[in-house]
Scaffold this active site. Structure first.
Site, PDB file in Angstrom:
ATOM      1  N   ALA A  29     127.057   4.625  83.871  1.00 32.76           N
ATOM      2  CA  ALA A  29     127.046   4.151  85.256  1.00 32.76           C
ATOM      3  C   ALA A  29     127.220   5.312  86.229  1.00 32.76           C
ATOM      4  O   ALA A  29     126.575   5.350  87.284  1.00 32.76           O
ATOM      5  CB  ALA A  29     128.136   3.113  85.468  1.00 32.76           C
ATOM      6  N   GLU A  81     104.620  -6.822  97.332  1.00 31.43           N
ATOM      7  CA  GLU A  81     104.172  -6.672  95.949  1.00 31.43           C
ATOM      8  C   GLU A  81     104.455  -7.930  95.138  1.00 31.43           C
ATOM      9  O   GLU A  81     104.079  -7.999  93.969  1.00 31.43           O
ATOM     10  CB  GLU A  81     104.897  -5.499  95.276  1.00 31.43           C
ATOM     11  CG  GLU A  81     104.523  -4.141  95.809  1.00 31.43           C
ATOM     12  CD  GLU A  81     105.195  -3.035  95.020  1.00 31.43           C
ATOM     13  OE1 GLU A  81     105.377  -3.191  93.801  1.00 31.43           O
ATOM     14  OE2 GLU A  81     105.546  -2.013  95.632  1.00 31.43           O
ATOM     15  N   CYS A 113     104.755  -0.204  98.521  1.00 27.92           N
ATOM     16  CA  CYS A 113     105.876  -0.352  99.457  1.00 27.92           C
ATOM     17  C   CYS A 113     105.524  -0.101 100.920  1.00 27.92           C
ATOM     18  O   CYS A 113     106.414  -0.118 101.767  1.00 27.92           O
ATOM     19  CB  CYS A 113     107.015   0.578  99.034  1.00 27.92           C
ATOM     20  SG  CYS A 113     107.671   0.215  97.383  1.00 27.92           S
ATOM     21  N   THR A 154     117.385  -0.530  90.935  1.00 30.37           N
ATOM     22  CA  THR A 154     117.225  -0.512  92.393  1.00 30.37           C
ATOM     23  C   THR A 154     116.367  -1.652  92.948  1.00 30.37           C
ATOM     24  O   THR A 154     116.478  -1.951  94.141  1.00 30.37           O
ATOM     25  CB  THR A 154     116.595   0.817  92.851  1.00 30.37           C
ATOM     26  OG1 THR A 154     115.351   1.006  92.171  1.00 30.37           O
ATOM     27  CG2 THR A 154     117.527   1.991  92.555  1.00 30.37           C
ATOM     28  N   THR A 202     106.220  10.085  90.246  1.00 33.73           N
ATOM     29  CA  THR A 202     106.597   9.274  91.394  1.00 33.73           C
ATOM     30  C   THR A 202     107.141  10.140  92.526  1.00 33.73           C
ATOM     31  O   THR A 202     106.904   9.871  93.698  1.00 33.73           O
ATOM     32  CB  THR A 202     107.635   8.218  90.983  1.00 33.73           C
ATOM     33  OG1 THR A 202     107.027   7.342  90.030  1.00 33.73           O
ATOM     34  CG2 THR A 202     108.104   7.398  92.172  1.00 33.73           C
ATOM     35  N   HIS A 235     110.873   5.910 103.789  1.00 40.35           N
ATOM     36  CA  HIS A 235     110.924   4.943 102.694  1.00 40.35           C
ATOM     37  C   HIS A 235     112.063   5.329 101.751  1.00 40.35           C
ATOM     38  O   HIS A 235     112.265   6.497 101.441  1.00 40.35           O
ATOM     39  CB  HIS A 235     109.600   4.910 101.933  1.00 40.35           C
ATOM     40  CG  HIS A 235     109.657   4.033 100.715  1.00 40.35           C
ATOM     41  ND1 HIS A 235     110.016   2.705 100.786  1.00 40.35           N
ATOM     42  CD2 HIS A 235     109.445   4.308  99.405  1.00 40.35           C
ATOM     43  CE1 HIS A 235     110.001   2.181  99.556  1.00 40.35           C
ATOM     44  NE2 HIS A 235     109.660   3.127  98.710  1.00 40.35           N
TER      45      HIS A 235
END
Length: 351
Positions: A29, A81, A113, A154, A202, A235
């Site tokens: 975590a 989306e 997005c 996320t 990405t 973004h």
């Protein structure tokens, strides 16, 4: 001028903490929260989807300006989306729910997005041409992430609606521009439940190339630098990417702080940059200038140069008539992973 006539946001009250997801999959975590800068994310209720979120965001925008006549709304565009239907427009549902005139144009947009900001640009063109008086652009998603995939930490739910008009606006959109290439860093084929992503692609050549490309084009068009803006919104798929690109472009941390809501919200995909802009408008004062750049995988970015007008603090616009983004993030109801999976449809009761 063309600009923002009103705006509204909707965020579900349910949340799941990132460490709870990590616990189920045996991940660290601390490593995940440190790497993403995200600590919890919103989760839709069992009866919530992109359509209900879009409707609530639109209704919030209308509440802030009592004089809006739904008959004056000539266009509705919903970017997402996760439209409820592959063939059946969400935009028509929104129009019916807010009692807009049937004499309007409506469509659903899809560009990962940035579909919501593409809707803003379309409304700007229609308003400026005189074809419509007011248009509504919405970015909303109940974002998907496969169980155990990096996206699951996320992928969140929420949306924002912006009413675009040509007179008596609360913020002038001085100019807009876009930067687009065929860069397939993220995709979901027809019939697949969850998207796939190109991992390291990405960031580059996806997010950073396109956000910087649109931003630099805007600086050139407007003759501005980061010092000319009071706020900046990018973004926010996580907290690290917008912070990094802001620094690369020359923005200060204080400029992006008001709109950086992803640590407590997660990535609302088509709603992400628009909710960030809404959070900034919640605190902005007349005369202040806002720089916005969205990003959609596939890939492209839309940039906006916005100046807040005196009307944002006038009697015609009531910010308190709808919840602020800060208020929508308060008093969450936390779910464990089992309830989260049920809410997201990852597990379904057999009958």
């Amino acid at each position: 001028m063309v600009g923002i006539y009103s705006y509204g946001v909707y965020i579900p009250r349910y949340r799941i903490k990132v460490p709870e997801i990590a616990r189920v999959w045996g991940a660290s975590a601390d490593d995940i929260t440190r790497g993403l800068g995200v600590y919890e994310k919103s989760v839709p209720d069992l009866d919530e989807d992109t359509a209900t979120i879009a409707v609530e965001a639109a209704r919030a925008a209308l509440r802030r300006r009592d004089e809006i006549d739904p008959e004056d709304i000539g266009a509705i565009y919903v970017g997402s989306e996760s439209h409820p239907y592959a063939v059946k427009p969400t935009a028509c549902t929104v129009g019916e729910a807010i009692e807009a005139t049937p004499n309007m144009t409506a469509a659903d947009y899809e560009f990962a997005c940035k579909a919501g900001t593409a809707g803003i640009q379309t409304c700007m063109g229609l308003v400026k041409s005189g074809m419509i008086q007011l248009g509504i652009a919405i970015g909303a998603d109940v974002a998907q992430g496969a169980p155990g995939d990096a996206l699951e930490y996320t992928a969140a739910a929420g949306g924002a609606a912006f009413v675009i008009g040509g007179e008596d606006v609360i913020a002038d959109i001085n100019r807009t521009c876009s930067f687009t290439t065929d860069t397939p860093d993220f995709w979901r084929r027809e019939g697949q439940n969850y998207p796939r992503h190109g991992g390291r692609f990405t960031g580059d050549p996806g997010y950073f190339k396109h956000v910087q490309g649109a931003a630099m084009l805007m600086f050139e068009m407007a003759g501005t630098t980061p010092k000319d803006y009071d706020y900046a919104v990018f973004h926010q798929p996580n907290a690290k990417f917008p912070q990094r690109v802001a620094k690369m472009l020359g923005f200060r941390e204080e400029q992006i702080e008001p709109g950086l809501v992803v640590p407590r919200l997660g990535n609302t995909y088509s709603g992400a940059s628009m909710i960030g802009l809404a959070a900034t408008l919640d605190v902005a004062k007349p005369g202040e200038r806002i720089f916005v750049t969205s990003f959609g995988s596939g890939a492209g970015s839309d940039a906006f140069d916005i100046t807040v007008t005196d009307l944002i603090e006038s009697e015609v616009f009531d910010r308190t008539a709808a919840p602020s983004v800060k208020r929508l993030l308060e008093n969450p109801v936390y779910l464990d992973y089992a309830l989260y999976a049920k809410h997201k449809g990852k597990i379904v009761m057999q009958r």
